[in-house]
Design a protein around this motif. Sequence first.
Motif, PDB file in Angstrom:
ATOM      1  N   UNK A   1       0.874  -1.202  -0.061  1.00 46.32           N
ATOM      2  CA  UNK A   1       0.085  -0.203  -0.110  1.00 46.32           C
ATOM      3  C   UNK A   1       0.839   1.361   0.033  1.00 46.32           C
ATOM      4  N   UNK A   2       2.168   1.124  -0.393  1.00 46.46           N
ATOM      5  CA  UNK A   2       2.988   2.283  -0.674  1.00 46.46           C
ATOM      6  C   UNK A   2       3.841   2.057  -1.756  1.00 46.46           C
ATOM      7  N   UNK A   3       3.721   3.032  -2.665  1.00 46.39           N
ATOM      8  CA  UNK A   3       4.010   2.877  -4.085  1.00 46.39           C
ATOM      9  C   UNK A   3       5.499   3.827  -4.485  1.00 46.39           C
ATOM     10  N   UNK A   4       6.508   3.188  -5.211  1.00 49.10           N
ATOM     11  CA  UNK A   4       7.377   4.158  -5.666  1.00 49.10           C
ATOM     12  C   UNK A   4       6.840   4.629  -6.944  1.00 49.10           C
ATOM     13  N   UNK A   5       7.341   5.658  -7.610  1.00 52.68           N
ATOM     14  CA  UNK A   5       7.165   6.228  -8.816  1.00 52.68           C
ATOM     15  C   UNK A   5       7.459   5.054  -9.831  1.00 52.68           C
TER      16      UNK A   5
END
Length: 374
Positions: A349-353
């Motif tokens: 639920x956390x994204x890198x570009x």
Amino acid sequence: MQTRHTPLVSTTLGTARELVSFHFGAERSGEKVYVQASLHADETPAMLTAWQLKKRLLQLEGEGRLRGEIVLVPVANPVGLSQHVLGQFLGRFDANSGHNFNRGFPMPPAQALIERIGMAWSSSDAAYNARLLRRAVRDMLGEMRAKNEFESLRLTLLTLASDADIVLDLHCSLEATMHLYTSPASWPALEPLAHYLGANGVLLATDSGGQSFDEIHALLWNEVRALLGGDVPLGAPNIAATVEHRGQRDVSYETAQHDADAIVDFLIARGVIEGEARALPPLVLGATPLAGSEQLIAPVSGIVVYRASVGARLKAGDAVFDIVDPLTDAVTTVATKNDGVFYMRRAIRFAQAGAPMGRVTGQTAFRTGVLIGA
């Protein structure tokens, strides 16, 4: 049922692993079906389905209802099962080499197989030629020598499946609805399985570019047929598919039983198991090209908030997820360009570009090159 233990090459001193396979029915008594589970070792729903399937097959064999040979490998990756780093299960990639356990399988070259068979090809009997090809594949695999445990595992799995008429590779995704990957050539034969499983997506590709386990079996036949030309008939290609049993957390007796029963229903309809085939339930969604599936990419980094549920039917322009930046308060919404089913998404639920976040089926092919991820 026969239980066979195949030792794998030991890579380091003091270690030894084996691959366990269960063999039902008589060899060469009819169609051969090969089923393996959890080649990506952390995809546990497939393994539980295989366990339920094993119990059903034992019962059916005891009742004398098997009309073919079925080989079942419930734990297809004992190497990956042992890979845990700081409490995290790493079953998709081999920790020693970095290779994906389900990419780049080394089938014998088509030209070498044709030369191996030589003058024995029939000019009129396609079924005979199919048997010749399967035997040649198995013989050539038997001549290969694995240098390490990873290669040994792959070679053992290939050998077990090399002469099968039907190959089912059971997997799951991160968070997903039930779906299948197969080839256009295999799809007509496999459509009943999609009905029985309740598949919410069927993705078709002749060559997705990854040389995955199921795909190489059908690809090899295409290559041999093209080289032989029209003078030498060849029977139908191996029927092969990857079955994605929802997401990694979808582990329950109920879903595993449902999926095992669906495979049995498919084999009854196929004639491998004697019995009355259950009426086909409706197919939730027709097959679509894998090249038409939209890959949703995170344009920025931040907290991921999914606005569409897995399995949802979406229209072009529908919001799929937001990315929240808690420093600037910016909220970036990512929408789909396709009408289709949101069939899988990442669990994080956390994204890198630039991170791939999910996929939506689509009717129109627009992607080229390698169609599957690492």
